[in-house]
Design an enzyme around this catalytic site. Structure first.
Site, PDB file in Angstrom:
ATOM      1  N   PRO A  26       0.761  -1.287   0.061  1.00  0.00           N
ATOM      2  CG  PRO A  26      -0.141  -0.998   2.201  1.00  0.00           C
ATOM      3  CD  PRO A  26       0.651  -2.024   1.349  1.00  0.00           C
ATOM      4  CG  HIS A 179      -2.604   1.621   7.674  1.00  0.00           C
ATOM      5  ND1 HIS A 179      -1.570   0.976   8.406  1.00  0.00           N
ATOM      6  CD2 HIS A 179      -2.130   2.573   6.925  1.00  0.00           C
ATOM      7  CE1 HIS A 179      -0.372   1.763   7.848  1.00  0.00           C
ATOM      8  NE2 HIS A 179      -0.994   2.555   6.840  1.00  0.00           N
ATOM      9  N   GLY A 180      -2.915  -0.828  10.797  1.00  0.00           N
ATOM     10  CA  GLY A 180      -2.587  -0.711  12.397  1.00  0.00           C
ATOM     11  C   GLY A 180      -0.983  -0.340  12.595  1.00  0.00           C
ATOM     12  CG  ASN A 182       3.449   2.524   8.142  1.00  0.00           C
ATOM     13  OD1 ASN A 182       2.642   1.946   7.478  1.00  0.00           O
ATOM     14  ND2 ASN A 182       4.725   2.194   8.288  1.00  0.00           N
ATOM     15  CE1 TYR A 184      -1.138   8.239   8.461  1.00  0.00           C
ATOM     16  CE2 TYR A 184      -0.251   6.014   7.815  1.00  0.00           C
ATOM     17  CZ  TYR A 184      -0.166   7.539   7.800  1.00  0.00           C
ATOM     18  OH  TYR A 184       0.512   8.060   6.618  1.00  0.00           O
ATOM     19  N   GLY A 315       9.666  -4.358   2.835  1.00  0.00           N
ATOM     20  CA  GLY A 315      10.894  -3.560   3.280  1.00  0.00           C
ATOM     21  C   GLY A 315      12.138  -3.924   2.575  1.00  0.00           C
ATOM     22  N   GLY A 338       7.208  -1.836  -2.212  1.00  0.00           N
ATOM     23  CA  GLY A 338       6.897  -0.586  -2.739  1.00  0.00           C
ATOM     24  C   GLY A 338       7.285  -0.028  -3.717  1.00  0.00           C
TER      25      GLY A 338
END
Length: 379
Positions: A26, A179-180, A182, A184, A315, A338
């Site tokens: 994402p 999304h848990g 980064n 947020y 990563g 990414g």
């Protein structure tokens, strides 16, 4: 080039069968309309990865409610029928090209830098976020100080994720990723210095992971069994990419253990937003590195050890030998790319055929901002 056959095996994430073990990570692109509608350009962009051979595409973070969740101007949402219908065109296009697609549901919380619904932001506690707003996402200066989320706000957060997951299913997505990570809102609850609460959502790590578990349970109950639900977890944040869990493996055991008991189909671990221009080449932690810099296991390996679900690892895995290695070692079932995907929308086809891969050039992709470039709109 190493033997890459292991990357091209089929694999299941819950009820979703993937053609291979390679996913697009994402990545926020701030290319929706001001009203949060996915566009034809976005459909072309996501579909290009499907044509390039990726088995799975995970969307950029989509805001789930019309309260405090939106993080960026021109971020796509999935809060109503119109936004859901717009996403259906993206999903149908990706499916026609042969890939699966998950919607990443993201509540920005205290890191919101563009919300058309609310002037304020919320976090677990009224703590000034570290760092500066991200200019390539349209922000500038310090983040506003959030107000502390009330119990009612927390219930709204859960409801937002839940209703958005149902809409994602309606739009035809194959699954959702909560999304848990980064920095947020769910990660804000998980993080010691942003969560100063003294109720059941603060203090011990068991309390700080509670909201992530509650969201996971609520989403599963709402969408039923035959729909893939996963969660993304990291230590680093977009505004604090060097952060590490204070209790190290003990903390990992509790976090991944609690999530392992939740009705999730996968855990997606990342060490930081590896594709962003804030992180020069060679900096940061790769998915294969020791999670705490002490020579111990990687974050992916810890998720495997203490969770019960398949693991997606992210990563610096754009080099095929690194992607192969982490899967062969049993630390990950799927790798997500990414900047490797951004520079090679056909990474899978190129690796299969032994062709050279293009280097990531952030000045072409992310300058002057993160908006999608060079894609003609479909339909």
């Amino acid at each position: 080039m190493p033997d890459t056959n292991i990357l091209f095996q089929k694999v299941n994430l819950g009820s979703t069968e993937l053609e291979n073990r390679v996913s697009v990570a994402p990545m926020t692109r701030t290319s929706a309309t001001p009203e949060g509608l996915a566009t034809g350009q976005m459909a072309s962009y996501y579909t290009s990865f499907a044509h390039g051979g990726f088995g799975l595409i995970i969307t950029e973070g989509i805001y789930p409610d019309q309260k405090y969740s939106q993080g960026y101007s021109n971020q796509p949402g999935i809060t109503d029928e119109e936004q859901t219908t717009a996403w259906k065109k993206v999903v149908d296009s990706v499916h026609q090209a042969g890939a699966k697609i998950f919607a990443q549901l993201m509540h920005a919380g205290a890191l919101s830098q563009g919300n058309r619904f609310m002037e304020d932001s919320i976090g677990p506690s009224s703590v000034q976020p570290k760092g500066e707003q991200m200019e390539f996402y349209g922000g500038s200066g310090s983040f506003p100080k959030p107000k502390e989320a009330s119990k009612e706000d927390i219930q709204d957060v859960i409801k937002g994720f839940t209703e958005a997951a149902v809409r994602a299913k309606t739009a035809g997505f194959d699954g959702v990723e909560i999304h848990g990570a980064n920095g947020y809102i769910l990660d804000q609850f998980l993080t010691d210095y942003t969560n100063q609460r003294t109720d059941e959502y603060g203090g011990s790590i068991e309390n700080r992971v509670r909201l992530l578990v509650e969201v996971s349970n609520a989403v599963r109950e709402a969408v039923g069994e035959n729909f893939t639900v996963g969660i993304r977890i990291s230590q680093g944040k977009v505004n604090d990419y060097e952060h590490k869990w204070a209790e190290k493996e003990k903390e990992a055991e509790i976090i991944f253990g609690q999530l392992g008991n939740a009705p999730l189909d996968f855990i997606h671990v990342t060490e930081y937003e590896a594709w962003q221009p804030a992180f020069p080449e060679g900096e940061g932690t790769t998915a294969a590195d020791s999670a705490f810099g002490d020579g111990g296991p990687s974050l992916a390996a810890l998720a495997k050890k203490y969770g019960k679900q398949p693991v997606i690892a992210n990563g610096h895995l754009e080099k095929p030998e690194l992607a192969v290695s982490i899967v062969e070692k049993g630390e990950a079932d799927v790798v997500s790319l990414g900047k490797g995907a951004l520079s090679n929308h056909d990474w899978v086809k190129k690796v299969k055929e032994g062709e050279p891969l293009a280097e990531f050039q952030p000045e072409k992709v992310l300058s002057p901002d993160a908006k999608i470039k060079d894609f003609e709109a479909q339909g």
